[in-house]
Structure formats: structure tokens, C-alpha cells
Write an enzyme that holds these catalytic residues in place. Structure first.
Site, PDB file in Angstrom:
ATOM      1  N   ASP A 195       5.083  33.582   7.194  1.00 44.83           N
ATOM      2  CA  ASP A 195       6.518  33.642   7.492  1.00 44.83           C
ATOM      3  C   ASP A 195       7.344  32.870   6.474  1.00 44.83           C
ATOM      4  O   ASP A 195       8.028  31.893   6.814  1.00 44.83           O
ATOM      5  CB  ASP A 195       6.774  33.112   8.911  1.00 44.83           C
ATOM      6  CG  ASP A 195       6.022  33.915   9.975  1.00 44.83           C
ATOM      7  OD1 ASP A 195       5.736  35.108   9.725  1.00 44.83           O
ATOM      8  OD2 ASP A 195       5.717  33.364  11.041  1.00 44.83           O
TER       9      ASP A 195
ATOM     10  N   LYS B 294      -0.376  38.713   8.785  1.00 49.73           N
ATOM     11  CA  LYS B 294       0.786  39.164   9.551  1.00 49.73           C
ATOM     12  C   LYS B 294       2.057  38.868   8.773  1.00 49.73           C
ATOM     13  O   LYS B 294       2.211  37.779   8.224  1.00 49.73           O
ATOM     14  CB  LYS B 294       0.815  38.463  10.915  1.00 49.73           C
ATOM     15  CG  LYS B 294       1.906  38.980  11.842  1.00 49.73           C
ATOM     16  CD  LYS B 294       1.777  38.420  13.248  1.00 49.73           C
ATOM     17  CE  LYS B 294       2.430  37.073  13.404  1.00 49.73           C
ATOM     18  NZ  LYS B 294       3.871  37.057  13.137  1.00 49.73           N
ATOM     19  N   THR B 295       2.943  39.857   8.742  1.00 50.55           N
ATOM     20  CA  THR B 295       4.208  39.699   8.025  1.00 50.55           C
ATOM     21  C   THR B 295       5.400  39.854   8.977  1.00 50.55           C
ATOM     22  O   THR B 295       5.285  40.473  10.041  1.00 50.55           O
ATOM     23  CB  THR B 295       4.345  40.783   6.925  1.00 50.55           C
ATOM     24  OG1 THR B 295       4.154  42.080   7.524  1.00 50.55           O
ATOM     25  CG2 THR B 295       3.332  40.588   5.821  1.00 50.55           C
TER      26      THR B 295
ATOM     27  N   LYS C  57       7.895  44.068  16.223  1.00 55.07           N
ATOM     28  CA  LYS C  57       8.385  44.040  17.614  1.00 55.07           C
ATOM     29  C   LYS C  57       9.467  45.082  17.858  1.00 55.07           C
ATOM     30  O   LYS C  57      10.587  44.762  18.258  1.00 55.07           O
ATOM     31  CB  LYS C  57       8.907  42.653  17.997  1.00 55.07           C
ATOM     32  CG  LYS C  57       7.844  41.579  17.970  1.00 55.07           C
ATOM     33  CD  LYS C  57       8.383  40.279  18.540  1.00 55.07           C
ATOM     34  CE  LYS C  57       7.371  39.162  18.495  1.00 55.07           C
ATOM     35  NZ  LYS C  57       7.112  38.650  17.133  1.00 55.07           N
TER      36      LYS C  57
ATOM     37  N   ILE D 123      14.647  53.042  21.784  1.00 53.47           N
ATOM     38  CA  ILE D 123      14.187  54.344  22.287  1.00 53.47           C
ATOM     39  C   ILE D 123      13.315  55.036  21.235  1.00 53.47           C
ATOM     40  O   ILE D 123      13.371  54.704  20.042  1.00 53.47           O
ATOM     41  CB  ILE D 123      15.373  55.261  22.665  1.00 53.47           C
ATOM     42  CG1 ILE D 123      16.252  55.555  21.449  1.00 53.47           C
ATOM     43  CG2 ILE D 123      16.187  54.646  23.813  1.00 53.47           C
ATOM     44  CD1 ILE D 123      17.228  56.707  21.659  1.00 53.47           C
TER      45      ILE D 123
HETATM   46  P1  BMP Z   1       3.618  29.707  14.051  1.00 55.62           P
HETATM   47  O1  BMP Z   1       2.075  29.609  14.109  1.00 55.62           O
HETATM   48  O2  BMP Z   1       4.187  29.174  12.782  1.00 55.62           O
HETATM   49  O3  BMP Z   1       4.281  29.145  15.283  1.00 55.62           O
HETATM   50  O4  BMP Z   1       3.975  31.265  13.994  1.00 55.62           O
HETATM   51  C1  BMP Z   1       3.707  32.137  15.048  1.00 55.62           C
HETATM   52  C2  BMP Z   1       3.991  33.566  14.632  1.00 55.62           C
HETATM   53  O5  BMP Z   1       3.653  34.437  15.711  1.00 55.62           O
HETATM   54  C3  BMP Z   1       5.444  33.843  14.283  1.00 55.62           C
HETATM   55  O6  BMP Z   1       5.468  34.798  13.233  1.00 55.62           O
HETATM   56  C4  BMP Z   1       6.012  34.477  15.548  1.00 55.62           C
HETATM   57  O7  BMP Z   1       7.027  35.414  15.255  1.00 55.62           O
HETATM   58  C5  BMP Z   1       4.795  35.167  16.140  1.00 55.62           C
HETATM   59  N1  BMP Z   1       4.798  35.268  17.624  1.00 55.62           N
HETATM   60  C6  BMP Z   1       4.814  34.134  18.427  1.00 55.62           C
HETATM   61  O8  BMP Z   1       4.824  33.004  17.926  1.00 55.62           O
HETATM   62  N2  BMP Z   1       4.806  34.285  19.792  1.00 55.62           N
HETATM   63  C7  BMP Z   1       4.787  35.503  20.411  1.00 55.62           C
HETATM   64  O9  BMP Z   1       4.768  35.569  21.623  1.00 55.62           O
HETATM   65  C8  BMP Z   1       4.751  36.650  19.600  1.00 55.62           C
HETATM   66  C9  BMP Z   1       4.747  36.517  18.209  1.00 55.62           C
HETATM   67  O10 BMP Z   1       4.667  37.595  17.458  1.00 55.62           O
END
Ligand code: BMP
Length: 264
Positions: free
Chosen positions: A39, A61-62, A94, A98
Site C-alpha cells: 500500500d 495485494k495492490t 472491493k 450494481i
Molecule cells: P495493514 O497490514 O497495513 O493494516 O494493511 C491491511 C490491508 O488489508 C490494507 O490494504 C487494507 O485495505 C486491507 N483490508 C483490511 O485491512 N481489512 C479488511 O477487512 C479488508 C481489507 O482488504
């Protein structure tokens, strides 16, 4: 859940979706259930992190919409690296609209997500039309979709009946397209298809981020809760001088939790 004591390899062998099969085969081959969430907002930094973590991950993951200097060259380079360095790309888009709109968001625009991202995800708020809309684009390409059945953030609304309905939608969609969930624990039942449970909110050193994120350890996620893939973002890329060593640390912790689970 009986699935939790099966090996990733045995699950790969019988899977009807090519992307899920690739995920499970990669996990077994590289001995990793780690997905690194990259990220950061500059293309060069993304590619640098991806190269450093690649030996330790099954998946990258992007969030492509945070990239300030995005061109399609970045996506093409990620796709090339995925083949060269052996991982699957998961664009954490995410989708939440529709069917007709998500079909366009997935295939078109600047990002053309379907053309380079093997895996993407969708909220179930709009109902099953979101699954068929995305499927019209992604299924012929051999891509896969996962549904958000639960979230890691404090106070989120994805619980109880909402989570159950997400699982029901996945059952109805078929495992050749919807291959699993973002969830915090195994949300499927013993007689369900072989869903992947992919889990964010994983950290070894801190419990939260001050903005609602909640962290659990790889052991809690993989062993206690029976999840398949751990997603780690800041825990790995935040310290620029320790990206590879942190990735290795999470890979080892995640794999140990999986091996312990097989002994249950
Ligand atoms: P981090 O480990 O830095 O907190 O990042 C978590 C990643 O997972 C982020 O990209 C976030 O958008 C994603 N994410 C999340 O944290 N919780 C969810 O419920 C769903 C996610 O996609």
C-alpha cells in the site's frame, strides 16, 4: 472445519478455478501462506517492495487507485513479475455497485483491472448481480473473485446474518468463479465447497493502528481461526531497511501455524 487439516497441495489438485489452483500450488511450492499488501503510492516503490518480498509470498495485494504515477506499464510489469517470481496478484478493489457498473469498473477505465489482476474482491451489499457482472468479465479470463464476508476493522457491520448471506451467495455462484472470502475465521461449513479464507489484520508487533485496524498474530489467524492466507501490509513494508527480513519472519510464522494445524 475438516478443510483446515487438508494440505494446500491436496486442495489444489481438485480445484475447478485456475487462479485458486495457482494460489494453492504456489503456497505449497514456496512454503508460504503470506500475501503482502503493497500500500504505497509510487510505482517504483511498489516494484521495489514486490521484488524484495517475492521469495516469501504466494500473493501480492495492490490498491491500484492509490498509485499517483499509474500507467498501464506498472500493471504489465507486475504481471510479468508474477510469472517470473511466482506469485498471484490480488487487486483489493472491493467492488460495491450494481452488476452493469462493476463490469465496466473491472474491465475498463485507466486501470483495466481484469487484464492483470488474477484475483479481486467484492462487497455483497448490492446482492448477487455484482457477482454475475464481474463474472462476465473475469470468468473467461480464468480470474477469480472473493467476497467480503467479514472485515478486520473495529465496529464493522459485516457479521452475523450478513456474513451468512455472503457465504450463501458464494455457494450459489459456484466455486469456478467465487473461490472464497475475506474473513476473520472459517465462515464456511463442513459440507461447503473448498473455499479460500484470506485474512487481513495480521501483525506480530502491534495490536492496532489508531484508525480502527485490529491485528492478530499468524498463529491466531491460521491455527486458531483456520484461515488460509495471511495479509500483511505495514508490518512488512513500513521499515524500508527490513522489508525482506520482515517478509521472511511472517512467512515463517504463517507456515509454522499451518504445519501445526495439519497436526491437529
Ligand atoms: P495493514 O497490514 O497495513 O493494516 O494493511 C491491511 C490491508 O488489508 C490494507 O490494504 C487494507 O485495505 C486491507 N483490508 C483490511 O485491512 N481489512 C479488511 O477487512 C479488508 C481489507 O482488504
Amino acid at each position: 472445519h475438516p478443510v483446515t487439516t487438508k494440505t494446500y497441495a491436496s486442495r489444489a489438485a481438485s480445484h475447478p478455478n485456475p487462479t485458486a489452483r495457482r494460489v494453492l500450488e504456489t503456497m505449497e511450492r514456496k512454503k508460504t501462506n503470506l500475501c503482502v499488501s503493497v500500500d504505497v503510492t509510487k510505482s517504483a516503490e511498489i516494484l521495489d517492495i514486490v521484488r524484495q518480498v517475492a521469495p516469501y509470498v504466494c500473493m501480492v495485494k495492490t490498491h491500484i487507485d492509490i498509485v499517483e504515477d499509474f500507467t498501464i506499464d506498472l500493471a504489465n510489469e507486475l504481471k510479468r513479475l508474477a510469472d517470473e517470481l511466482d506469485f498471484v496478484i490480488f487487486e483489493d478493489r472491493k467492488f460495491a455497485d450494481i452488476g452493469n457498473t462493476v463490469e465496466l469498473q473491472y474491465s475498463a477505465g485507466v486501470h483495466k483491472i481484469a487484464s492483470w489482476s488474477h484475483l479481486t474482491n467484492a462487497h455483497v451489499v448490492p446482492g448477487p448481480g455484482i457477482i454475475t457482472g464481474l463474472g462476465a468479465v473475469g470468468k473467461p479470463l480464468g480470474n477469480a473473485l472473493i467476497l467480503l464476508a467479514e472485515m478486520s476493522s473495529a465496529g464493522n457491520l459485516a457479521s452475523g446474518e450478513y456474513t451468512e448471506k455472503a457465504v450463501q451467495m458464494a455457494r450459489e455462484a459456484g466455486l469456478d468463479w467465487v473461490v472464497g472470502f475475506i474473513a476473520m475465521h472459517r465462515v464456511d461449513k463442513a459440507d461447503d465447497p473448498d473455499f479460500l479464507v484470506i485474512t487481513p489484520g495480521v501483525g506480530l508487533d502491534v495490536k492496532g493502528d489508531g484508525r480502527g485496524q485490529q491485528y492478530r498474530t499468524p498463529h491466531e489467524v491460521v491455527y486458531d481461526s483456520g484461515c488460509d492466507v495471511i495479509i500483511v501490509g505495514r508490518g512488512i513494508y513500513k521499515n524500508k531497511d527490513a522489508v525482506a527480513s520482515e517478509a521472511k519472519r511472517y512467512q515463517e510464522a504463517g507456515w509454522k501455524a499451518y504445519e501445526d494445524r495439519l497436526q491437529r
